[in-house]
Write a protein that holds these residues in place. Structure first.
Motif, short mmCIF file in Angstrom:
data_model
loop_
_atom_site.label_atom_id
_atom_site.label_comp_id
_atom_site.label_asym_id
_atom_site.label_seq_id
_atom_site.Cartn_x
_atom_site.Cartn_y
_atom_site.Cartn_z
N THR A 198 0.86 -1.18 0.00
CA THR A 198 0.00 0.00 0.00
C THR A 198 0.90 1.23 0.00
O THR A 198 2.08 1.15 0.32
CB THR A 198 -0.93 0.04 1.23
N GLY A 199 0.31 2.36 -0.38
CA GLY A 199 1.04 3.62 -0.32
C GLY A 199 1.29 4.20 -1.70
O GLY A 199 0.81 3.70 -2.71
N LYS A 200 2.04 5.29 -1.71
CA LYS A 200 2.30 6.06 -2.92
C LYS A 200 3.65 5.70 -3.53
O LYS A 200 4.65 5.56 -2.82
CB LYS A 200 2.29 7.57 -2.62
N VAL A 201 3.66 5.61 -4.85
CA VAL A 201 4.90 5.39 -5.57
C VAL A 201 5.68 6.71 -5.54
O VAL A 201 5.12 7.77 -5.79
CB VAL A 201 4.64 4.91 -7.01
N GLY A 202 6.95 6.62 -5.21
CA GLY A 202 7.75 7.82 -4.99
C GLY A 202 7.79 8.18 -3.51
O GLY A 202 8.53 9.06 -3.10
N GLY A 203 6.97 7.50 -2.73
CA GLY A 203 6.95 7.67 -1.27
C GLY A 203 7.30 6.35 -0.63
O GLY A 203 8.44 5.88 -0.69
N CYS A 207 -2.88 2.05 -17.03
CA CYS A 207 -2.19 1.83 -15.76
C CYS A 207 -2.30 3.10 -14.92
O CYS A 207 -1.82 4.16 -15.33
CB CYS A 207 -0.72 1.50 -16.03
N PHE A 208 -2.96 2.97 -13.78
CA PHE A 208 -3.10 4.08 -12.84
C PHE A 208 -2.04 3.89 -11.74
O PHE A 208 -1.90 2.79 -11.21
CB PHE A 208 -4.48 4.08 -12.19
N VAL A 209 -1.32 4.95 -11.43
CA VAL A 209 -0.26 4.87 -10.44
C VAL A 209 -0.54 5.92 -9.36
O VAL A 209 -0.53 7.12 -9.64
CB VAL A 209 1.12 5.13 -11.09
N ALA A 210 -0.80 5.46 -8.14
CA ALA A 210 -0.97 6.39 -7.02
C ALA A 210 0.43 6.86 -6.66
O ALA A 210 1.27 6.07 -6.22
CB ALA A 210 -1.63 5.69 -5.84
N SER A 211 0.70 8.15 -6.91
CA SER A 211 2.06 8.62 -6.77
C SER A 211 2.15 9.94 -6.04
O SER A 211 1.18 10.69 -5.95
CB SER A 211 2.72 8.72 -8.14
N THR A 212 3.34 10.19 -5.53
CA THR A 212 3.61 11.48 -4.89
C THR A 212 3.61 12.56 -5.97
O THR A 212 3.82 12.26 -7.15
CB THR A 212 4.97 11.45 -4.17
N GLY A 236 -0.96 9.18 -13.47
CA GLY A 236 -0.70 9.40 -12.05
C GLY A 236 -1.96 9.91 -11.37
O GLY A 236 -2.63 10.80 -11.89
N VAL A 237 -2.28 9.31 -10.24
CA VAL A 237 -3.47 9.70 -9.47
C VAL A 237 -3.09 9.88 -8.00
O VAL A 237 -2.05 9.39 -7.56
CB VAL A 237 -4.61 8.66 -9.61
N SER A 238 -3.95 10.58 -7.25
CA SER A 238 -3.62 10.85 -5.85
C SER A 238 -3.86 9.65 -4.94
O SER A 238 -3.15 9.48 -3.96
CB SER A 238 -4.42 12.06 -5.36
N VAL A 239 -4.86 8.83 -5.25
CA VAL A 239 -5.15 7.68 -4.40
C VAL A 239 -5.94 6.65 -5.22
O VAL A 239 -6.68 7.01 -6.14
CB VAL A 239 -5.91 8.09 -3.12
N LEU A 240 -5.76 5.39 -4.87
CA LEU A 240 -6.49 4.28 -5.49
C LEU A 240 -7.22 3.49 -4.41
O LEU A 240 -6.91 3.62 -3.23
CB LEU A 240 -5.51 3.37 -6.26
N PRO A 241 -8.19 2.64 -4.80
CA PRO A 241 -8.92 1.85 -3.82
C PRO A 241 -7.99 1.07 -2.89
O PRO A 241 -6.97 0.53 -3.32
CB PRO A 241 -9.75 0.90 -4.68
N LEU A 242 -8.34 1.03 -1.62
CA LEU A 242 -7.61 0.31 -0.57
C LEU A 242 -6.18 0.82 -0.39
O LEU A 242 -5.35 0.14 0.20
CB LEU A 242 -7.58 -1.21 -0.86
N ASP A 243 -5.88 2.00 -0.90
CA ASP A 243 -4.54 2.59 -0.85
C ASP A 243 -3.53 1.78 -1.67
O ASP A 243 -2.34 1.76 -1.40
CB ASP A 243 -4.05 2.77 0.59
#
Length: 152
Positions: free
Chosen positions: A51-56, A96-101, A134-141
């Motif tokens: 879980t968490g953000k890519v780049g974080g 491809c959606f990437v929850a990222s910093t 790049g997106v701020s958040v995805l389901p279940l983090d």
């Protein structure tokens, strides 16, 4: 051409069980000669890999591994609709959606985890159009979510 599941076995991979939806939808829908998957998270054995953000909290390398797992989960959803992955004539589109910093700009490299795996499995038929977002958040983090469109 080798059967897709034989190719996966050569890579030390296999198609998992279809991941259970986390909301009110189905994993994939067939419409005519195309199968559209819902967004697939990096679930392995019923659990999110990370879980968490890519780049974080999540590194680029970890995100690529998550993207590969998402692709396998998407193939599982496709297989549930068509029974045999050899019926795939070509991969048409990958999203491809990437929850990222905010400062992470490597979404295309994360999506390459999907694209390269599909190329290894399907050869030329795995070449596809793609969006890496790049997106701020995805389901279940989840750090990554992938959807596929394939022609059968």
């Amino acid at each position: 051409m080798m059967h897709p599941e034989e190719r996966l076995a050569e890579l030390g991979l296999s198609v998992p069980e279809v991941a259970a939806p986390v909301a009110a939808y189905v994993p994939a829908v067939r419409s005519g000669n195309h199968v559209f998957t819902s967004g697939q998270l990096p679930m392995r054995g019923g659990e999110l890999m990370l879980t968490g953000k890519v780049g974080g909290e999540v590194s680029l390398e970890e995100a690529v591994e998550c993207a590969r797992q998402c692709a396998l989960n998407a193939l599982a959803a496709v297989k549930a609709q068509i029974d045999d992955l050899a019926a795939i004539r070509r991969v048409v589109k990958v999203v491809c959606f990437v929850a990222s910093t905010p400062d992470f700009t490597g979404q295309p490299q994360v999506a390459n985890g999907v694209s390269e795996l599909l190329g290894e499995i399907f050869g030329d038929a795995g070449a596809h159009a793609r969006s890496a977002v790049g997106v701020s958040v995805l389901p279940l983090d989840a750090p990554v979510e992938v959807e596929l469109v394939v022609e059968v």
